[in-house]
Every structure is written in structure tokens, then in C-alpha cells.
Design a protein around this motif. Structure first.
Motif, PDB file in Angstrom:
ATOM      1  N   GLN A 382      12.533   7.089  -2.783  1.00 11.34           N
ATOM      2  CA  GLN A 382      12.752   5.944  -3.664  1.00 11.34           C
ATOM      3  C   GLN A 382      12.485   4.632  -2.942  1.00 11.34           C
ATOM      4  OE1 GLN A 382      16.792   6.980  -4.889  1.00 11.34           O
ATOM      5  NE2 GLN A 382      16.100   7.268  -6.986  1.00 11.34           N
ATOM      6  N   LEU A 383      12.911   4.547  -1.684  1.00 12.54           N
ATOM      7  CA  LEU A 383      12.662   3.337  -0.906  1.00 12.54           C
ATOM      8  C   LEU A 383      11.171   3.116  -0.699  1.00 12.54           C
ATOM      9  CD1 LEU A 383      15.439   3.600   1.846  1.00 12.54           C
ATOM     10  CD2 LEU A 383      15.391   2.020  -0.083  1.00 12.54           C
ATOM     11  N   SER A 384      10.460   4.194  -0.360  1.00  6.49           N
ATOM     12  CA  SER A 384       9.027   4.069  -0.085  1.00  6.49           C
ATOM     13  C   SER A 384       8.223   3.739  -1.343  1.00  6.49           C
ATOM     14  CB  SER A 384       8.493   5.356   0.547  1.00  6.49           C
ATOM     15  OG  SER A 384       8.656   6.448  -0.338  1.00  6.49           O
ATOM     16  N   SER A 385       8.793   4.030  -2.511  1.00  8.63           N
ATOM     17  CA  SER A 385       8.070   3.768  -3.764  1.00  8.63           C
ATOM     18  C   SER A 385       8.178   2.314  -4.214  1.00  8.63           C
ATOM     19  CB  SER A 385       8.602   4.685  -4.877  1.00  8.63           C
ATOM     20  OG  SER A 385       9.941   4.329  -5.211  1.00  8.63           O
ATOM     21  N   ILE A 386       9.043   1.544  -3.572  1.00  8.94           N
ATOM     22  CA  ILE A 386       9.254   0.158  -3.984  1.00  8.94           C
ATOM     23  C   ILE A 386       8.170  -0.733  -3.383  1.00  8.94           C
ATOM     24  CG2 ILE A 386      10.803  -1.828  -3.859  1.00  8.94           C
ATOM     25  CD1 ILE A 386      13.135   0.124  -3.750  1.00  8.94           C
ATOM     26  N   ASN A 387       7.439  -1.410  -4.237  1.00  7.07           N
ATOM     27  CA  ASN A 387       6.431  -2.380  -3.799  1.00  7.07           C
ATOM     28  C   ASN A 387       7.071  -3.762  -3.811  1.00  7.07           C
ATOM     29  OD1 ASN A 387       4.310  -4.233  -3.568  1.00  7.07           O
ATOM     30  ND2 ASN A 387       2.871  -2.878  -4.628  1.00  7.07           N
ATOM     31  N   ILE A 388       7.427  -4.241  -2.620  1.00  7.94           N
ATOM     32  CA  ILE A 388       8.190  -5.475  -2.524  1.00  7.94           C
ATOM     33  C   ILE A 388       7.451  -6.664  -3.125  1.00  7.94           C
ATOM     34  CG2 ILE A 388       7.336  -6.196  -0.256  1.00  7.94           C
ATOM     35  CD1 ILE A 388      11.021  -6.223  -1.334  1.00  7.94           C
ATOM     36  N   MET A 389       6.120  -6.648  -3.045  1.00  6.63           N
ATOM     37  CA  MET A 389       5.327  -7.759  -3.588  1.00  6.63           C
ATOM     38  C   MET A 389       5.374  -7.765  -5.118  1.00  6.63           C
ATOM     39  SD  MET A 389       3.907  -9.214  -0.824  1.00  6.63           S
ATOM     40  CE  MET A 389       2.259  -9.868  -1.040  1.00  6.63           C
ATOM     41  N   SER A 390       5.509  -6.581  -5.726  1.00  8.12           N
ATOM     42  CA  SER A 390       5.574  -6.506  -7.185  1.00  8.12           C
ATOM     43  C   SER A 390       6.977  -6.806  -7.697  1.00  8.12           C
ATOM     44  CB  SER A 390       5.138  -5.115  -7.664  1.00  8.12           C
ATOM     45  OG  SER A 390       3.804  -4.864  -7.300  1.00  8.12           O
ATOM     46  N   VAL A 391       7.984  -6.440  -6.886  1.00  8.19           N
ATOM     47  CA  VAL A 391       9.371  -6.689  -7.290  1.00  8.19           C
ATOM     48  C   VAL A 391       9.667  -8.179  -7.324  1.00  8.19           C
ATOM     49  CG1 VAL A 391      11.793  -6.382  -6.637  1.00  8.19           C
ATOM     50  CG2 VAL A 391      10.203  -4.463  -6.479  1.00  8.19           C
ATOM     51  N   PHE A 392       9.099  -8.919  -6.352  1.00  9.75           N
ATOM     52  CA  PHE A 392       9.337 -10.358  -6.279  1.00  9.75           C
ATOM     53  C   PHE A 392       8.006 -11.089  -6.462  1.00  9.75           C
ATOM     54  CE2 PHE A 392      12.616  -8.329  -3.699  1.00  9.75           C
ATOM     55  CZ  PHE A 392      13.761  -8.822  -4.309  1.00  9.75           C
ATOM     56  N   PHE A 394       7.139 -14.069  -6.860  1.00  9.38           N
ATOM     57  CA  PHE A 394       6.900 -15.349  -6.187  1.00  9.38           C
ATOM     58  C   PHE A 394       6.153 -15.163  -4.867  1.00  9.38           C
ATOM     59  CE2 PHE A 394      10.685 -14.086  -3.858  1.00  9.38           C
ATOM     60  CZ  PHE A 394      10.481 -14.630  -2.601  1.00  9.38           C
ATOM     61  N   LEU A 395       6.219 -13.961  -4.286  1.00 11.46           N
ATOM     62  CA  LEU A 395       5.515 -13.711  -3.025  1.00 11.46           C
ATOM     63  C   LEU A 395       4.002 -13.716  -3.220  1.00 11.46           C
ATOM     64  CD1 LEU A 395       7.690 -10.855  -1.490  1.00 11.46           C
ATOM     65  CD2 LEU A 395       7.569 -13.237  -0.744  1.00 11.46           C
ATOM     66  N   LYS A 396       3.557 -13.575  -4.474  1.00 13.45           N
ATOM     67  CA  LYS A 396       2.123 -13.545  -4.740  1.00 13.45           C
ATOM     68  C   LYS A 396       1.609 -14.875  -5.292  1.00 13.45           C
ATOM     69  CE  LYS A 396       2.339  -9.870  -7.390  1.00 13.45           C
ATOM     70  NZ  LYS A 396       1.941  -8.710  -8.192  1.00 13.45           N
ATOM     71  N   ASP A 397       2.438 -15.915  -5.203  1.00 15.22           N
ATOM     72  CA  ASP A 397       2.008 -17.218  -5.720  1.00 15.22           C
ATOM     73  C   ASP A 397       0.748 -17.718  -5.021  1.00 15.22           C
ATOM     74  OD1 ASP A 397       4.059 -17.190  -7.461  1.00 15.22           O
ATOM     75  OD2 ASP A 397       5.230 -18.796  -6.537  1.00 15.22           O
ATOM     76  N   LEU A 398       0.662 -17.430  -3.707  1.00 14.30           N
ATOM     77  CA  LEU A 398      -0.503 -17.814  -2.925  1.00 14.30           C
ATOM     78  C   LEU A 398      -1.112 -16.550  -2.318  1.00 14.30           C
ATOM     79  CD1 LEU A 398       0.944 -20.940  -1.071  1.00 14.30           C
ATOM     80  CD2 LEU A 398      -0.608 -20.943  -3.019  1.00 14.30           C
ATOM     81  N   PRO A 399      -2.448 -16.477  -2.286  1.00 17.16           N
ATOM     82  CA  PRO A 399      -3.070 -15.264  -1.710  1.00 17.16           C
ATOM     83  C   PRO A 399      -2.750 -15.134  -0.232  1.00 17.16           C
ATOM     84  CG  PRO A 399      -4.707 -16.983  -2.040  1.00 17.16           C
ATOM     85  CD  PRO A 399      -3.447 -17.471  -2.691  1.00 17.16           C
TER      86      PRO A 399
END
Length: 525
Positions: A382-392, A394-399
Motif C-alpha cells: 500500500q505504501l509503495s502504491s502511493i504516488n506522492i506527486m499525485s496525492v499533493f 501543488f508539487l506539480k505546479d512547476l515542472p
């Protein structure tokens, strides 16, 4: 008599030129005066070029001194000899030959010189040496495997420490894998050098925090042994932005390895006088990529398939070891940070490593991000399946090219959201989770504080604590408060209207005792 000698020489040349092996004859001055057709066909040279000492021009430079020494010493002793050396063929390739020489005598017993024959034994030579080399390779592999198992066993026997008792800045910290890291890596590199007859072996490691950066981690050279830092010229290479687009996870990616060989491996190993190299990648059983192990020889040669397989086996041992080593360090550091404070905190807290992998979360975070999990404990899968960039989002606001860069750019360096001097300041954003009832994706309002924590002992060990505040209930209360305020405002307006109507029509107002709705209707008219 003269005609008989001429006829004998003619017959000899016919026989000699028909022989399936190379033949040479020398006189009492040690110089050769005859080579048969097989020799000339093999070397691609003329009789005139080979006569005297001309034949020695075709001997491999590394073998020439020994070849001449053996020939002269046995010639002087008038004793037979056998020797192996590499002789250049007509196509420029060097082939191993077995040269057998015998002293030559006249019927009267006078010494006339030597006669010798050469046969191409390259295939036999490689078969014999590969057999010897293979035995040596297996011995080295077994030794490294035993050492690896002993190291892993010792690490399991270590008494676990509580997070409170761990001191990550203590040089005597109990981590048997970490403490012997250099020793084991150097052992594998030395074994690769010995078993593959290689002058140098280099470990190129991908920076775990930036996969577009590759470092020279360790070097073994048969002249220096484990090469010290000032000799191995610790280097950092920056990989091109599209580099990983050519990587397909196997040694069969020609474009991928072509870039590595020409831009990085060959130029670096040439500083050690290397002329031939071979390489393979290092990865763990979960296919996490760590880097490359490269072997090099100071002579021009090709590494055989058996040697390539041995190199791959060595790389697999390094992959297991480096993987376990990193897991141990991350686990210890994670346990240090994910202490009872975070476990019992009312705030959802995620522990994230520098690559963006979620390594732990407390029960509150499990409830928020994995609502279908009622146990309060997240499994490894379950931990490995979490994509932190998709969960938050705002982390993708800038490339950015990595999670670490995204956090630095979109959080710590974003002055509109966060100021480093104000270390406890939350900013409001949202995270993506799912509704436990219908499994639909929802946008959960939160406040977030990210803590960057590194170890003074090991700069590579860096984790982030994502501390969340669930604003969903607060948002509901705010909506309710807003509704109540609007209702109060409406009531106040109605009271004003009633007073206005009463002042204008006091008798009618008392007579009709009209309600609030009627007041509004009459005033609208």
C-alpha cells in the motif's frame, strides 16, 4: 651432385608448402632464411619481409621479449623448445600460436641451425584458459556470496534499538551492514579484477537523490589495490535529460550503453591505461537501479560470454548488498523519526524519502489517505502504491525532474507559501484521496507543513515529514457559519422592512397583522 641437391630442395619446398602448418628454418646465425607457404599465407607477408629477423615484426609487442629470449637461449643451448605467443594474422588480428623448434644437424653432425613449426591454437588456448578462469571465477563468486550471507546474517542478529535509544550521529551506531560497506564493495571489485583478469574495476553509482547524476563510488586497481580518493579521481557526471528514455532495464539496450561507454566509462578508465572494457548494470531484485560495475584491461581483448555472466553475477551481489544496506539505513532513520510522537499524533503524518517513496504513515494518515483500510496500519504494498506527486497536486505546479526538486521548488523556495525562517507555518492546499463509501476520488482541503530532516552522519539519509491538518470539518463549520450569518442578515433586513411598513401604515399594519412574507410582498408592490 649439384642437380641432386637442387632436386632435393625443390622436393622439400613442394612438401613444405603442402604442409597444413607453418614452417620456418634458421641458419647458424640465428636468422631465418625460409618460411613455407602456410606461414606466408597466415601473416599475409612476403618471403623478403619475413627473412632474417623480419618475422618478429608480427609478434605481439607484449610477447616479443619473451619470444626472442626463449628462442635465443635454446638456440645457444642447441635444445628443443615449445612456446606460445601471439602472431599477427593477415587481417590484423593476433592469434595464439604454438611454436615448436628443434636443432638441425648435417649428416656429419655439424650444427646447422633450427627448424620449427607453428600451429594456431587460439581456440584451444581460450578453451583451456576459460576453463581455468571459470574455476577461478566460481571460487571468487562463492567467496563473495558467503561474505554477503554472513553480513546479512550478522545484521539480522543485531539487537534492535528503540527509536529513543538511537543516536544517528554516534560513530559507534550499531549497523553492521553500513559499517562494513566499503570492505564488502572493495572485496567484490577485487574479486572481479582477479577472476576476469582485469587491471581495473570501477563502481559507477547513480545518485539516489538525483538520477541524472552519476558518481565514481569505488575503484579497484591491481597496482594500487583499493584505490585511494586522491588517485581514483572521484568524479561526478551529469547525464543528459533524455538519458533514461533509452534505458529499458536490460543490458541489451544498445543506445543506452553506447552513451555510457563513449561519454563516461571509456574516458574515465583511460586514465588508468585501460584499452578494453566491459560493463553491466547493478540493480536489486525489486528492479531498483543503483549503477554500473565496469571492468577494464590494459591489453586489447574481448570479454568472453562466460566472463560476461560472471560480471553480471558480481553485479547481482552488489545489487543485493547495496539494496539491503540502503534499506537498513532508511529503516533505522525512519524508526528514529517515525517515533511514538508521530504514531500518537492527532495530525496525519507521512514519512517520505528523498526519492518520493512513502516509507511510513501514522494511523491518522492511513485513515485519511487509505480510508478503506480499517486496521490503521499500511502494508508495504500500500505504501509503495502511493504516488506522492499525485496525492499533493501543488508539487506539480512547476515542472521538475524529481520529487526532491519539486519539494524544494514548490514548497521551500515558494515565498508566497512558506518562509524558512517561519518553520512551523502551515499553508493551505488540498490532497487527493478517495471516499470510503463509493471509492470516488475527492479533493480534501488540508493545511500542510513539510519538515526536511537529514542526518549529520550521512548526508544521503534525508527524509521529509508531511504533517497535515484536515480542514474538511473546519470547512463545513465555516459554511455553516456563513449560512447562519446570511440568515441573520436576512432577519435583520426583514425587521427593518417591518418597521418601515409599520411606520407608513400603522393602522393597516395592526389590523392585518401581516407576517414577514406579506410585508415583503406589499413593499415590492
Amino acid at each position: 651432385m649439384e642437380s641432386e641437391i637442387e632436386l632435393a630442395e625443390k622436393n622439400f619446398k613442394i612438401i613444405a608448402d603442402s604442409a597444413p602448418f607453418s614452417l620456418w628454418i634458421s641458419g647458424k646465425d640465428k636468422k631465418c632464411f625460409y618460411f613455407n607457404k602456410s606461414w606466408l599465407d597466415f601473416t599475409g607477408r612476403t618471403m623478403e619481409q619475413e627473412l632474417g629477423n623480419g618475422w618478429a615484426e608480427g609478434v605481439h609487442p607484449d610477447d616479443l621479449e619473451n619470444c626472442i629470449s626463449v628462442y635465443i637461449s635454446h638456440f645457444n643451448e642447441k635444445s628443443p623448445f615449445k612456446m606460445e605467443y601471439r602472431l599477427r594474422r593477415y587481417d590484423g588480428l593476433y592469434r595464439w600460436v604454438l611454436d615448436t623448434g628443434h636443432p638441425r644437424y648435417a649428416p656429419s653432425g655439424d650444427f646447422l641451425g633450427f627448424v620449427g613449426s607453428c600451429i594456431d591454437v587460439t581456440d584451444m588456448w581460450f578453451a583451456h584458459h576459460e576453463m581455468v578462469s571459470y574455476t577461478k571465477q566460481q571460487e571468487e563468486l562463492v567467496g563473495c556470496s558467503n561474505k554477503l550471507m554472513d553480513t546479512l546474517y550478522d545484521s539480522k542478529q543485531s539487537v534492535p534499538q528503540s527509536p529513543q535509544s538511537l543516536n544517528y550521529n554516534d560513530d559507534n551506531s550499531n549497523n553492521s551492514i553500513s559499517n562494513n560497506s566499503d570492505d564488502f564493495i572493495n572485496m567484490v571489485l577485487k574479486s572481479a579484477s582477479v577472476s576476469l583478469n582485469s587491471s581495473s574495476v570501477v563502481l559507477f553509482k547513480i545518485n539516489p537523490n538525483n538520477r541524472f547524476e552519476m558518481n565514481v563510488e569505488a575503484v579497484y586497481n591491481n597496482e594500487y589495490g583499493s584505490v585511494p580518493d586522491d588517485v581514483k579521481k572521484l568524479s561526478t557526471f551529469t547525464l543528459p535529460n533524455d538519458f533514461w528514455d533509452t534505458y529499458n532495464g536490460s543490458n541489451g539496450s544498445f543506445a543506452f550503453f553506447s552513451i555510457l561507454f563513449h561519454k563516461y566509462f571509456t574516458p574515465y578508465l583511460q586514465s588508468f591505461g585501460i584499452k578494453s572494457i566491459s560493463a553491466t548494470h547493478i540493480s536489486s531484485f525489486n528492479e531498483k537501479f543503483y549503477g554500473f560495475v565496469v571492468v577494464g584491461s590494459t591489453i586489447e581483448r574481448e570479454y568472453s560470454p562466460i566472463e560476461q555472466n560472471t560480471l553480471i553475477s558480481m553485479a547481482n551481489l552488489l545489487g543485493v548488498y547495496i539494496g539491503k544496506n540502503e534499506e537498513a539505513k532508511v529503516s533505522q532513520f525512519k524508526d528514529l523519526i517515525s517515533s511514538s510522537i508521530s504514531k500518537s499524533s492527532d495530525n496525519p503524518i507521512l514519512t517520505v524519502d528523498r526519492s518520493g517513496s512513502v516509507v511510513d504513515m501514522n494511523p491518522k494518515a492511513v485513515k485519511v489517505l487509505l480510508p478503506s483500510n480499517s486496521s490503521g496500519q499500511a502494508s508495504v504494498s500500500q505504501l509503495s502504491s502511493i504516488n506522492i506527486m499525485s496525492v499533493f497536486p501543488f508539487l506539480k505546479d512547476l515542472p521538475s525532474s524529481s520529487f526532491y526538486t519539486a519539494v524544494q521548488t514548490n514548497y521551500f523556495s515558494n515565498k508566497n507559501r512558506y518562509f524558512k525562517e517561519d518553520s512551523d507555518r502551515f499553508f493551505e492546499t488540498s490532497c487527493i484521496t478517495s471516499d470510503a463509501s463509493n471509492n470516488k476520488e475527492i479533493n480534501l482541503p488540508i493545511q500542510i507543513l513539510i519538515k526536511e530532516i537529514s542526518s549529520e552522519k550521512d548526508d544521503d539519509q534525508l527524509i521529509f515529514l508531511f504533517i497535515l491538518k484536515d480542514l474538511s470539518l473546519i470547512k463545513k463549520l465555516e459554511e455553516q457559519e456563513k449560512t447562519i450569518k446570511e440568515q441573520k442578515k436576512l432577519i435583520e433586513e426583514l425587521e427593518k422592512l417591518k418597521l418601515k411598513y409599520e411606520s407608513q401604515n400603522p393602522i393597516q399594519f395592526e389590523k392585518e397583522k401581516i407576517d414577514d412574507n406579506n410585508v415583503v410582498k406589499k413593499l415590492e408592490k
